[in-house]
Write a protein that holds these residues in place. Structure first.
Motif, PDB file in Angstrom:
ATOM      1  N   ARG B   8       0.850  -1.196   0.000  1.00 46.99           N
ATOM      2  CA  ARG B   8       0.000   0.000   0.000  1.00 46.99           C
ATOM      3  C   ARG B   8       0.881   1.239   0.000  1.00 46.99           C
ATOM      4  O   ARG B   8       2.043   1.180   0.425  1.00 46.99           O
ATOM      5  CB  ARG B   8      -0.940   0.013   1.205  1.00 46.99           C
ATOM      6  N   ILE B   9       0.301   2.347  -0.448  1.00 50.63           N
ATOM      7  CA  ILE B   9       1.027   3.610  -0.386  1.00 50.63           C
ATOM      8  C   ILE B   9       0.301   4.527   0.585  1.00 50.63           C
ATOM      9  O   ILE B   9      -0.906   4.778   0.441  1.00 50.63           O
ATOM     10  CB  ILE B   9       1.187   4.237  -1.784  1.00 50.63           C
ATOM     11  N   VAL B  10       1.068   4.975   1.591  1.00 51.32           N
ATOM     12  CA  VAL B  10       0.479   5.823   2.623  1.00 51.32           C
ATOM     13  C   VAL B  10       0.954   7.261   2.425  1.00 51.32           C
ATOM     14  O   VAL B  10       1.968   7.520   1.777  1.00 51.32           O
ATOM     15  CB  VAL B  10       0.844   5.337   4.045  1.00 51.32           C
ATOM     16  N   ARG B  25       4.815   6.938   0.893  1.00 50.18           N
ATOM     17  CA  ARG B  25       5.680   5.855   1.384  1.00 50.18           C
ATOM     18  C   ARG B  25       5.020   4.517   1.051  1.00 50.18           C
ATOM     19  O   ARG B  25       3.819   4.321   1.286  1.00 50.18           O
ATOM     20  CB  ARG B  25       5.872   5.981   2.896  1.00 50.18           C
ATOM     21  N   LEU B  26       5.802   3.608   0.486  1.00 47.57           N
ATOM     22  CA  LEU B  26       5.326   2.266   0.147  1.00 47.57           C
ATOM     23  C   LEU B  26       5.519   1.372   1.367  1.00 47.57           C
ATOM     24  O   LEU B  26       6.613   1.326   1.944  1.00 47.57           O
ATOM     25  CB  LEU B  26       6.131   1.731  -1.046  1.00 47.57           C
ATOM     26  N   GLU B  27       4.463   0.652   1.758  1.00 41.27           N
ATOM     27  CA  GLU B  27       4.560  -0.261   2.908  1.00 41.27           C
ATOM     28  C   GLU B  27       4.047  -1.635   2.489  1.00 41.27           C
ATOM     29  O   GLU B  27       3.189  -1.743   1.605  1.00 41.27           O
ATOM     30  CB  GLU B  27       3.699   0.244   4.075  1.00 41.27           C
ATOM     31  N   THR B  28       4.502  -2.671   3.141  1.00 42.95           N
ATOM     32  CA  THR B  28       4.026  -4.029   2.865  1.00 42.95           C
ATOM     33  C   THR B  28       3.588  -4.663   4.179  1.00 42.95           C
ATOM     34  O   THR B  28       4.242  -4.469   5.207  1.00 42.95           O
ATOM     35  CB  THR B  28       5.138  -4.888   2.237  1.00 42.95           C
ATOM     36  N   GLY B  29       2.488  -5.373   4.146  1.00 44.96           N
ATOM     37  CA  GLY B  29       2.025  -6.029   5.365  1.00 44.96           C
ATOM     38  C   GLY B  29       1.073  -7.148   5.013  1.00 44.96           C
ATOM     39  O   GLY B  29       0.663  -7.286   3.849  1.00 44.96           O
ATOM     40  N   GLY B  98     -11.249   1.278  -2.903  1.00 44.13           N
ATOM     41  CA  GLY B  98     -10.262   0.376  -2.305  1.00 44.13           C
ATOM     42  C   GLY B  98      -8.951   1.043  -1.926  1.00 44.13           C
ATOM     43  O   GLY B  98      -8.190   0.492  -1.136  1.00 44.13           O
ATOM     44  N   GLY B  99      -8.676   2.210  -2.505  1.00 42.68           N
ATOM     45  CA  GLY B  99      -7.471   2.947  -2.123  1.00 42.68           C
ATOM     46  C   GLY B  99      -6.219   2.506  -2.849  1.00 42.68           C
ATOM     47  O   GLY B  99      -6.248   1.628  -3.710  1.00 42.68           O
ATOM     48  N   TRP B 100      -5.133   3.170  -2.467  1.00 41.01           N
ATOM     49  CA  TRP B 100      -3.828   2.922  -3.103  1.00 41.01           C
ATOM     50  C   TRP B 100      -3.212   1.665  -2.477  1.00 41.01           C
ATOM     51  O   TRP B 100      -2.184   1.745  -1.787  1.00 41.01           O
ATOM     52  CB  TRP B 100      -2.890   4.106  -2.902  1.00 41.01           C
ATOM     53  N   GLN B 101      -3.817   0.506  -2.746  1.00 39.78           N
ATOM     54  CA  GLN B 101      -3.277  -0.731  -2.182  1.00 39.78           C
ATOM     55  C   GLN B 101      -3.724  -1.916  -3.026  1.00 39.78           C
ATOM     56  O   GLN B 101      -4.669  -1.837  -3.796  1.00 39.78           O
ATOM     57  CB  GLN B 101      -3.690  -0.897  -0.718  1.00 39.78           C
ATOM     58  N   GLU B 102      -2.986  -3.020  -2.830  1.00 40.77           N
ATOM     59  CA  GLU B 102      -3.217  -4.185  -3.687  1.00 40.77           C
ATOM     60  C   GLU B 102      -4.412  -5.013  -3.231  1.00 40.77           C
ATOM     61  O   GLU B 102      -5.051  -5.680  -4.046  1.00 40.77           O
ATOM     62  CB  GLU B 102      -1.951  -5.029  -3.752  1.00 40.77           C
ATOM     63  N   VAL B 313      -0.603   3.039 -16.070  1.00 39.76           N
ATOM     64  CA  VAL B 313       0.712   2.930 -15.426  1.00 39.76           C
ATOM     65  C   VAL B 313       0.771   1.563 -14.743  1.00 39.76           C
ATOM     66  O   VAL B 313      -0.199   1.153 -14.089  1.00 39.76           O
ATOM     67  CB  VAL B 313       0.875   4.068 -14.399  1.00 39.76           C
ATOM     68  N   GLU B 314       1.885   0.858 -14.882  1.00 37.74           N
ATOM     69  CA  GLU B 314       1.994  -0.502 -14.324  1.00 37.74           C
ATOM     70  C   GLU B 314       2.589  -0.482 -12.923  1.00 37.74           C
ATOM     71  O   GLU B 314       3.699   0.025 -12.733  1.00 37.74           O
ATOM     72  CB  GLU B 314       2.889  -1.363 -15.232  1.00 37.74           C
ATOM     73  N   GLY B 315       1.885  -1.040 -11.962  1.00 34.20           N
ATOM     74  CA  GLY B 315       2.474  -1.264 -10.648  1.00 34.20           C
ATOM     75  C   GLY B 315       2.223  -0.157  -9.634  1.00 34.20           C
ATOM     76  O   GLY B 315       2.444   1.024  -9.924  1.00 34.20           O
ATOM     77  N   LEU B 316       1.773  -0.565  -8.446  1.00 35.70           N
ATOM     78  CA  LEU B 316       1.453   0.388  -7.374  1.00 35.70           C
ATOM     79  C   LEU B 316       2.629   1.313  -7.062  1.00 35.70           C
ATOM     80  O   LEU B 316       2.434   2.496  -6.775  1.00 35.70           O
ATOM     81  CB  LEU B 316       1.066  -0.395  -6.104  1.00 35.70           C
ATOM     82  N   GLU B 317       3.852   0.770  -7.130  1.00 35.17           N
ATOM     83  CA  GLU B 317       5.027   1.562  -6.748  1.00 35.17           C
ATOM     84  C   GLU B 317       5.200   2.789  -7.634  1.00 35.17           C
ATOM     85  O   GLU B 317       5.861   3.752  -7.259  1.00 35.17           O
ATOM     86  CB  GLU B 317       6.295   0.690  -6.772  1.00 35.17           C
TER      87      GLU B 317
END
Lengths: 342, 342
Positions: B8-10, B25-29, B98-102, B313-317
């Protein structure tokens, strides 16, 4: 017909900023005889209105500018003296655009016959004429006040504002007026029945206005602009409506005020609060809508549910001074000039 | 379910002026499990839209600000991975916030099921979703274009503007677009069929716009503000309508531009030309009107009468960089981020 004399006031020069007495000139000459299809009128009352300031300039606007050396234009109520048209006869009471003069000759097609039993003939220039129709149209067709909403009216003791507020009350709104001076404010609350009135000359004007509208502003009837609008803008509610009827504070301005540039602020506020702001000129709306207005307003005036104050100035020669004062807010009620006894 | 991961991007910090990469900021959880009444979704596409800039600030606005340290919000199209609600099952295609997240877990009541045969799922974020509905509502309900009138559309190659112009053409108007750069302008005329398109980066922009609207402007669909609006204002016709949908030029501004103060000029123009200017936020208008929109737009898109360009654009990052570019006008077509293969 004997050779009648007629006095008139012509535009001597285009005002720079606020008009001064030298911008006007009183002239006397023989009255004109009517041609076929024309009517000669002895004017009883002349209406003085803020829009006239715009037509004294020659900047592009919604109406033709008045011409230098010609009688200034204006709505009048008068008696027919001589008619060369089958629809009018001597003695008829008519509404006309007779101008700043004692006698006018006009095409019959430009006149509207008024009922002979009109309590006050000058009301055809006020609550039952252009100012009343302006108030009713702007409020009802653009402002669309709902019961329980808060309506704020600038120039609340004036010809338009006083009617806006009383109609809004009749429609169930809470109504706050803005007027210049304590005496006008007392009139607005005590005589016209507004819920509150704030003196725009009060040093705490903005704070007092805010306190007077605890639920914000749903309809702001704009007559004024300038510092009054500055205080109103942050108080407008989501989905507010702002009919723009006049901007008298700026009519004498020669150039835009100093920055910062608040045009983006205004547009951003319209967007964020989904506000509708709409200018209107009442001349666009005569026709069937005027009958709709008269059907509602006529009985209200007759029954005393809508009250109307006039500021009557005696004599054409006093029109320029009265008009200069109008732009400064010195009149108290609808300003009309009495041109002759009926 | 196995323990899925979700990126996700916060919002790391509130942007000052234009956002920079450090504001994100990119976070993973681990992905969250759905509770009763909730649905777990794997997001396929995220919509990036200019309104998000406003919600990154905490100034008062029409929507809650995004919170520091939390995933940014945004509309998404996704597949249901797991459902604890009777109305949704695994594999359903849904529209969500759903927001900026996978992966997202959301109340079933906040989701809208999409037809399984949608040609491009991402169109639910574009021409058949919020931007298309925004275009249609602003044009049809506020702009009210009449056949033969001139409609000018800012940001004409974008998700909203491209639809505004094509619908205005279908309604019989003459349509002039404004876009940034020659390539976008060629697309607007050659692919979308606008009558003309003016490059806002052209040093002669104002003169060229004036030449392109010989009959003036009846409807101006405002997406931009700033210098584009400055050129439009003097060209507006009497009785023009100006729906304000966005003011992207000012979204990164920290303070109002220098003077003179043109707020009185704008209000004076609204009055003299009897212009209606109205802000709107499409979130106010969902409900029956959305069905009205879909009934008209669905067939137009299917028949190719309304065309729609996407910038994928490809990819959340890569979302932050794409969003920063969106505010600079670097995207070309509706900007969406592809988060995963379907």
């Amino acid at each position: 017909m004997t050779a009648q004399q007629s006095r008139r006031i012509v535009l001597a020069s285009r005002p720079k900023g606020a008009p001064v007495s030298g911008d006007f000139r009183l002239e006397t000459g023989p009255a004109v005889e009517p041609d076929e299809g024309q009517v000669a009128i002895r004017n009883l009352y002349l209406s003085l209105d803020p829009y006239m300031r715009g037509r004294m300039s020659d900047a592009p606007s919604y109406a033709e500018p008045f011409q230098i050396g010609e009688a200034l234009g204006g709505a009048t109520v008068g008696r027919v003296e001589a008619s060369r048209d089958g629809n009018f006869k001597e003695g008829d009471l008519v509404l006309a655009f007779g101008g700043w003069q004692e006698r006018s000759v006009l095409p019959a097609s430009s006149l509207r016959k008024l009922p002979a039993d009109l309590t006050r003939p000058s009301y055809a220039l006020g609550v039952l004429g252009m100012p009343g129709f302006t108030a009713w149209h702007g409020l009802m067709k653009i402002g669309e006040p709902q019961a329980g909403e808060t309506v704020v009216v600038a120039a609340a003791s004036g010809a338009v504002g006083s009617v806006v507020g009383q109609v809004a009350k009749l429609k169930g709104a809470r109504v706050v007026g803005i007027a210049g001076g304590e005496e006008k404010c007392r009139f607005v609350t005590d005589e016209l029945g507004f819920d509150a009135c704030i003196d725009r000359r009060d040093p705490q004007f903005a704070e007092k206005l805010k306190a007077a509208v605890p639920d914000g502003i749903d309809v702001y009837f704009e007559n004024v602009g300038g510092a009054v609008f500055d205080a109103v803008l942050p108080l407008l509610n989501v989905h507010a409506r702002v009919p723009i009827c006049g901007l008298i504070a700026g009519y004498n301005s020669e150039r835009p005020p100093e920055g910062p540039d608040r045009m983006p602020l205004l547009m951003g506020t319209l967007l964020k609060k989904r506000i509708r702001m709409q200018g209107f000129i009442i001349g666009d709306h005569y026709g069937p809508e005027f009958s709709e207005f008269m059907a509602e307003m006529g009985p209200w005036v007759k029954e005393g549910r809508v009250r109307f104050r006039e500021d009557v100035v005696e004599g054409l020669e006093n029109a320029p001074k009265a008009f200069i004062g109008l732009l400064e807010g010195e009149n108290f009620g609808k300003l009309v000039v009495k041109l002759s006894d009926d």
